[in-house]
Design an enzyme around this catalytic site. Structure first.
Site, mmCIF file in Angstrom:
data_model
loop_
_atom_site.group_PDB
_atom_site.id
_atom_site.type_symbol
_atom_site.label_atom_id
_atom_site.label_comp_id
_atom_site.label_asym_id
_atom_site.label_seq_id
_atom_site.Cartn_x
_atom_site.Cartn_y
_atom_site.Cartn_z
ATOM 1 N N SER A 80 0.857 -1.192 0.000
ATOM 2 C CA SER A 80 0.000 0.000 0.000
ATOM 3 C C SER A 80 0.884 1.230 0.000
ATOM 4 C CB SER A 80 -0.888 0.002 1.254
ATOM 5 O OG SER A 80 -1.554 1.244 1.412
ATOM 6 N N TYR A 87 -2.580 -1.592 10.270
ATOM 7 C CA TYR A 87 -2.668 -1.794 8.826
ATOM 8 C C TYR A 87 -1.423 -1.230 8.152
ATOM 9 C CZ TYR A 87 -4.141 -1.351 3.964
ATOM 10 O OH TYR A 87 -4.195 -1.429 2.604
#
Length: 252
Positions: free
Chosen positions: A139, A152
């Site tokens: 990400s 995350y």
């Protein structure tokens, strides 16, 4: 990476980026298998894409992942590509410690341990193939974290580091390692609102750019679309603080 003639497993293939990648690889004539927890969703996707297959997998179940890998290889012995896409993203309130730990531990199990475990289970099979590939999905938040989702962001940073090290260890073998680095994309990762958020990159545009990079830059080790480059290269560009503020809505 050769984009045709493969047998491809895509985890988290029932929705979002996973489903879109599955359909893109399927359209190129690859045999595609999708996995996830929700059998009904997987079945719906495969019905919409005749020839695609599915197999349930719980990303938090270590023993189940080993069993899944054995079943997968037995059913699809030509398997030579895995896209470790399955992931969850939940807000955490650190001041509520230790109440947020359940979220943190589930996130680590799903986003980090599962791809490591699955890759380990599949690698002996892949190393016997004349060509194979392990694709990871990190990400932009691996490089500029989001304050609301610390675990995350941390798992995606770890996936980046794991991908770099895995690639180096597998140098000289038949197995490529490619990292896909998404920006904020219109999916339901954090709820239905994200799928229509105008600040997010449209899913079809994102997948189109990813497939273009994989097709036209086959030696690329990190698939970073233009929209994600400000995050990916914030530290190198010397503007990390400004990008961090943009991501987190911080105002001076």
């Amino acid at each position: 990476m050769n984009l045709t003639g493969n047998t491809v497993l895509i985890t988290g293939g029932g929705s979002g980026i996973g489903r879109a990648l599955a359909e893109a690889f399927h359209a190129l004539g690859n045999q595609v298998i999708i996995s996830g927890r929700r059998a009904a969703v997987l079945e719906e996707v495969t019905k919409a894409n005749p020839g695609m297959a599915w197999l349930s997998m719980d990303a938090t179940d270590a023993e189940g992942i080993r069993t899944f890998a054995d079943q997968l290889i037995a059913a699809h012995p030509d398997l030579n590509v895995v896209i470790n896409n399955a992931g969850i993203m939940k807000n955490e309130h650190i001041k509520a410690a230790p109440d947020y730990l359940d979220i943190a531990e589930e996130t680590i199990a799903t986003n980090l341990l599962a791809p490591i475990r699955l890759t380990a289970a599949l690698l002996p099979h892949f190393l016997q193939k004349p060509r194979a590939a392990v694709l990871t999905v990190s990400s932009g938040l691996a490089f500029v974290p989001m304050v609301a989702t610390p675990t995350y962001s941390a798992t995606k940073s770890a996936i980046h580091a794991y991908s770099v090290a895995l690639r180096e260890q597998l140098k000289g073998t038949s197995v490529e390692v490619i990292e896909i680095v998404p920006p904020y994309v219109q999916t339901t990762l954090q709820g239905d609102h994200q799928a229509t958020d105008e600040r997010a990159m449209p899913l079809d545009a994102y997948i189109s750019e990813v497939m273009d990079i994989l097709t036209n830059r086959p030696d690329e080790k990190e698939v970073v679309v233009e929209r994600c480059k400000p995050l990916r290269f914030a530290a190198q560009n010397g503007n990390f603080d400004q990008v961090f503020a943009m991501v987190n809505g911080v105002h001076s």
